[in-house]
Write an enzyme that holds these catalytic residues in place. Sequence first.
Site, short mmCIF file in Angstrom:
data_model
loop_
_atom_site.label_atom_id
_atom_site.label_comp_id
_atom_site.label_asym_id
_atom_site.label_seq_id
_atom_site.Cartn_x
_atom_site.Cartn_y
_atom_site.Cartn_z
N ASP A 1 1.61 6.00 2.73
CA ASP A 1 0.93 4.71 2.90
C ASP A 1 -0.55 4.99 2.65
O ASP A 1 -1.20 5.65 3.47
CB ASP A 1 1.18 4.19 4.31
CG ASP A 1 0.36 2.94 4.63
OD1 ASP A 1 -0.64 2.67 3.95
OD2 ASP A 1 0.73 2.24 5.59
N LYS B 1 3.97 0.75 16.16
CA LYS B 1 2.86 1.53 16.70
C LYS B 1 3.17 2.03 18.11
O LYS B 1 2.50 1.67 19.08
CB LYS B 1 1.55 0.72 16.68
CG LYS B 1 1.22 0.03 15.35
CD LYS B 1 0.55 0.94 14.38
CE LYS B 1 0.28 0.46 12.97
NZ LYS B 1 0.73 -0.71 12.34
N ASP C 1 0.81 -1.22 0.00
CA ASP C 1 0.00 0.00 0.00
C ASP C 1 0.84 1.27 0.00
O ASP C 1 0.34 2.36 0.26
CB ASP C 1 -0.97 0.00 1.19
CG ASP C 1 -0.27 -0.23 2.52
OD1 ASP C 1 0.97 -0.23 2.55
OD2 ASP C 1 -0.98 -0.40 3.53
N1 GDD Z 1 0.04 -11.95 2.86
C1 GDD Z 1 -0.24 -11.25 3.96
N2 GDD Z 1 -0.68 -11.92 5.06
N3 GDD Z 1 -0.09 -9.92 3.93
C2 GDD Z 1 -0.39 -9.23 5.05
C3 GDD Z 1 -0.84 -9.85 6.23
C4 GDD Z 1 -1.00 -11.29 6.23
O1 GDD Z 1 -1.40 -11.92 7.20
N4 GDD Z 1 -1.04 -8.88 7.17
C5 GDD Z 1 -0.72 -7.71 6.58
N5 GDD Z 1 -0.33 -7.90 5.29
C6 GDD Z 1 0.13 -6.91 4.32
C7 GDD Z 1 -0.86 -5.78 4.04
O2 GDD Z 1 -1.67 -6.11 2.91
C8 GDD Z 1 0.06 -4.61 3.72
O3 GDD Z 1 0.45 -4.57 2.36
C9 GDD Z 1 1.31 -4.90 4.53
O4 GDD Z 1 1.25 -6.28 4.91
C10 GDD Z 1 1.39 -4.03 5.79
O5 GDD Z 1 0.17 -4.15 6.51
P1 GDD Z 1 -0.67 -2.87 6.93
O6 GDD Z 1 -1.90 -3.35 7.59
O7 GDD Z 1 -0.78 -1.90 5.83
O8 GDD Z 1 0.29 -2.31 8.07
P2 GDD Z 1 0.46 -0.80 8.60
O9 GDD Z 1 0.31 0.17 7.49
O10 GDD Z 1 -0.41 -0.62 9.80
O11 GDD Z 1 1.97 -0.82 9.13
C11 GDD Z 1 3.03 -1.31 8.31
O12 GDD Z 1 3.40 -0.35 7.33
C12 GDD Z 1 3.95 0.89 7.86
C13 GDD Z 1 4.37 1.75 6.70
O13 GDD Z 1 3.34 1.97 5.84
C14 GDD Z 1 4.21 -1.65 9.22
O14 GDD Z 1 5.17 -2.33 8.43
C15 GDD Z 1 4.80 -0.41 9.85
O15 GDD Z 1 5.99 -0.74 10.58
C16 GDD Z 1 5.16 0.60 8.77
O16 GDD Z 1 5.64 1.82 9.37
MG MG Z 2 -0.29 0.12 5.52
#
Ligand code: GDD
Ligand code: MG
Length: 334
Positions: free
Chosen positions: A221, A162, A111
């Site tokens: 993001d 987080k 994303d």
């Molecule tokens: N295949 C798979 N399986 N993908 C997953 C799963 C899972 O169980 N859980 C999450 N994802 C994928 C999501 O589709 C996304 O592309 C990515 O992993 C990160 O998940 P998000 O839900 O978007 O996390 P976030 O935005 O709260 O936090 C993450 O991104 C931040 C930066 O944008 C973390 O990596 C943070 O540390 C980071 O700062």
């Molecule tokens: Mg994200």
Amino acid sequence: MHAVVLVGGFGTRLRPLTLATPKPLLPIGNLPLLERLMTSLAKGGVTNAVLSLGFKPEPFLEAFPANICAGVKLTYAVEDRPLDTAGAIGFAAREAGIHTRGETFLVANGDVLTDLDISELVEFHRSAGAQGTIHLTPVEDPSQYGVVETQADGRVLRFVEKPLPGQSNSRNVNAGTYVFEASVLDRMPGVAPLSIERATFPEMVVDKQLFGFATDDYWIDAGRPDTYVRANLDLLQREHGYLVMAVSTKAEIAKSATISQSMIADDCKVGENAQVVRSVLLNGAKVEANAVVIDSAVMGHIGSFAEVTSCLVGIDGDVRSGAVLRDAKVPDPN
Ligand code: GDD
Ligand code: MG
């Protein structure tokens, strides 16, 4: 170079939009988010990507029938239950043969949109002799991200996902693009749920194997309602140098309607005297006469004289005439 792209999350924060379309396939401008991400991976030398999915790949197969996206060859790794980020990487990398190939590989959160030059990240990673390198970006408020503390040479001293207020003074956060040596997969068996942010990265910090590379490139993001809309408007500004409206030639806009700083896709309708401000109308959205849409993303129908502000309206969403909504999701996915 091979890449694992994480696209298996449920896109919960973007529901109800993501009930119709998986988050990586939602459009940013006229292209799916994933296609914009793949374009930048391809520029950085990625030739093959495995999409790490938590559910059926059909919408992706439909979107990219030749299994090629922005010149990158696509394969799919489908989990039979969500494996969380590190579980997903371990599973997908093995499915794609990255483990046996033993080469440096890339991981991207599905994303994220960024102007990062990936080859610079890879170069830094190699010169640091790291097992893993995280792209870092500065933000005002790290509470929604993984906050990262580094020493002068880039070695990561602390990674907190987080963080609570006051937990870290750093403003550099995990920007969701990683370079890894294949050996990192020994830490990610890919058979059970495991979080890269909460387990693998902290473990690599202890082993002094993790580095961070901060840049101030454009980064967003797009996985939250406000940032999804902003990613679209940023694109307008970045492609035209100033904020303009982008209206598809296949959209039907009444002469008396006011559209400002908004993205209007194909087959949308905007009625007489309606106002659309800082918003995204996705394919097929209908805004009736005299309705007002501000800071919102709409797939469905907005009745006449309705006023929606900071809302997500899904494909089955129907805001009735005259309704006034703020910070709402229609229909309510909960
Ligand atoms: N295949 C798979 N399986 N993908 C997953 C799963 C899972 O169980 N859980 C999450 N994802 C994928 C999501 O589709 C996304 O592309 C990515 O992993 C990160 O998940 P998000 O839900 O978007 O996390 P976030 O935005 O709260 O936090 C993450 O991104 C931040 C930066 O944008 C973390 O990596 C943070 O540390 C980071 O700062
Ligand atoms: Mg994200």
